[in-house]
Design an enzyme around this catalytic site. Structure first.
Site, mmCIF file in Angstrom:
data_model
loop_
_atom_site.group_PDB
_atom_site.id
_atom_site.type_symbol
_atom_site.label_atom_id
_atom_site.label_comp_id
_atom_site.label_asym_id
_atom_site.label_seq_id
_atom_site.Cartn_x
_atom_site.Cartn_y
_atom_site.Cartn_z
ATOM 1 N N ASP A 26 -17.022 1.972 3.459
ATOM 2 C CA ASP A 26 -16.790 2.710 4.701
ATOM 3 C C ASP A 26 -15.309 2.622 5.069
ATOM 4 O O ASP A 26 -14.839 1.579 5.518
ATOM 5 C CB ASP A 26 -17.656 2.157 5.837
ATOM 6 C CG ASP A 26 -17.626 3.052 7.058
ATOM 7 O OD1 ASP A 26 -18.480 3.948 7.152
ATOM 8 O OD2 ASP A 26 -16.739 2.859 7.922
ATOM 9 N N GLU A 63 -11.781 3.300 7.105
ATOM 10 C CA GLU A 63 -11.188 3.684 8.385
ATOM 11 C C GLU A 63 -9.830 4.294 8.063
ATOM 12 O O GLU A 63 -9.170 3.878 7.092
ATOM 13 C CB GLU A 63 -11.036 2.488 9.324
ATOM 14 C CG GLU A 63 -12.358 1.832 9.704
ATOM 15 C CD GLU A 63 -13.355 2.779 10.347
ATOM 16 O OE1 GLU A 63 -12.924 3.701 11.098
ATOM 17 O OE2 GLU A 63 -14.564 2.624 10.104
ATOM 18 N N ASP A 102 -16.123 10.034 3.229
ATOM 19 C CA ASP A 102 -15.315 9.004 2.564
ATOM 20 C C ASP A 102 -14.911 9.401 1.150
ATOM 21 O O ASP A 102 -13.733 9.305 0.776
ATOM 22 C CB ASP A 102 -16.083 7.673 2.521
ATOM 23 C CG ASP A 102 -16.448 7.166 3.897
ATOM 24 O OD1 ASP A 102 -15.738 6.301 4.423
ATOM 25 O OD2 ASP A 102 -17.452 7.649 4.456
ATOM 26 N N HIS A 153 -17.079 1.455 14.162
ATOM 27 C CA HIS A 153 -15.828 1.952 13.580
ATOM 28 C C HIS A 153 -14.928 0.846 13.040
ATOM 29 O O HIS A 153 -13.750 1.092 12.772
ATOM 30 C CB HIS A 153 -15.068 2.838 14.570
ATOM 31 C CG HIS A 153 -15.860 4.022 15.031
ATOM 32 N ND1 HIS A 153 -16.239 5.036 14.187
ATOM 33 C CD2 HIS A 153 -16.372 4.331 16.253
ATOM 34 C CE1 HIS A 153 -16.939 5.936 14.868
ATOM 35 N NE2 HIS A 153 -17.037 5.525 16.112
ATOM 36 N N ASP A 185 -19.204 -1.732 9.706
ATOM 37 C CA ASP A 185 -20.032 -0.570 9.366
ATOM 38 C C ASP A 185 -20.714 -0.775 8.009
ATOM 39 O O ASP A 185 -21.888 -0.405 7.835
ATOM 40 C CB ASP A 185 -19.188 0.705 9.332
ATOM 41 C CG ASP A 185 -18.839 1.209 10.731
ATOM 42 O OD1 ASP A 185 -19.364 0.665 11.709
ATOM 43 O OD2 ASP A 185 -18.027 2.165 10.830
#
Length: 292
Positions: free
Chosen positions: A105, A107, A204, A262, A267
């Protein structure tokens, strides 16, 4: 003329045969030796082991619909009666198609209105064992953005990532090299080991990583080109689309949210927990992405 008794008998026989084949595969994988091929074209439990399992599990051996109950009480009972911890753990889950799931995941830099191009600033991966659905290894690095090196207040508020967490960190190219080293160390590049990435959505690996790599002139490794979209898997399993992503999936499965929304690593932990819960209910995960 419809005879429900005959139909139920046939269904019970079919479910029983499928269940025995499933348990045999679990025992084979766990290294149990009390198995014997007794019939042409089919193999089943030795009568001794099946009898023991029935006595241990009792009414938990089969659910009302004939599918094995993947529940903790069965696991605890098997472990307590000497079936072995590895078997007791594995019998809680149906066999998956992959040896490992790689939960990812990202960011990325962001703002309102959105900045372009976005850059990955957090790169976490959890290696999830496909038999036990437990986390075996973690890769986690922050990434130095180069196009927009200063994080916006919006980005920090959303992700919890402050400027000091990315300053002086490796570039995306360096992080991708370290991912490859980690994959090799974990045995994930072995052609006999089946693994697949899992993400919450397609963004992603369909948009973010290939888009940034294209912008920087970097190659994208083949293992990033197939994945499981957890939202799609959840919708297949539960019959509804999780509009709010992890929050809806946790709510639908009565799970507590782990950590901060987030946060990439948090996550990933939530994704892993949701996957384990769905597997616990008998769901088999399949690739959802289309070939590049």
């Amino acid at each position: 003329m419809w005879r429900p008794g005959l139909l139920m008998s046939a269904l019970k026989t079919s479910y029983k045969r499928n269940y025995l084949m499933w348990v045999k595969s679990v025992l084979d994988a766990s290294g149990c030796s009390m198995l014997a091929p007794l019939q042409t074209g089919a193999a089943r439990f030795s009568s001794y082991l099946l009898s023991r399992a029935r006595k241990v599990l009792g009414s938990h051996l089969f659910s009302p619909c004939g599918v094995p109950e993947f529940c903790s009480i069965s696991t605890r009972k098997l472990a307590a009666h000497g079936f072995g911890a590895s078997m007791a753990a594995m019998v809680s889950f149906p066999p998956q198609r992959y040896h490992y799931f790689l939960v990812l995941d990202f960011e990325a830099t962001c703002d309102k209105p959105q900045i372009q191009p976005q850059e990955i600033i957090e790169f976490p991966i959890l290696k999830l064992n496909g038999r036990t659905m437990e986390i075996e290894s973690t890769f986690h690095m922050y990434v130095q953005p180069v196009i927009h090196p200063q994080l916006t207040p919006f980005c920090t508020e959303l992700t919890g990532i402050i400027q000091a967490m990315v300053d002086g960190q490796p570039s995306l190219q360096q992080v991708l090299e370290r991912v490859d080293e980690w994959m090799a160390k974990e045995g994930l590049l072995d052609p006999n080991v089946k693994s697949i990435f899992v993400t919450c959505g397609d963004w992603d690996l369909k948009i973010m990583l290939p888009g940034q790599c294209q912008y920087l002139g970097l190659p994208v490794a083949d293992y990033f080109k197939q994945w499981i979209n957890l939202k799609k898997a959840y919708s297949f399993a539960m019959g509804c689309w999780p509009k709010n992503g992890l929050l809806d999936m946790n709510k639908g499965l009565s799970l507590q949210h782990i950590g901060r929304p987030h946060s990439g690593i948090d996550d990933c932990k939530n994704i892993a927990n949701i996957m384990k819960t769905l597997a616990y209910r008998g769901f088999i995960f399949k690739q959802t992405s289309k070939p590049f």
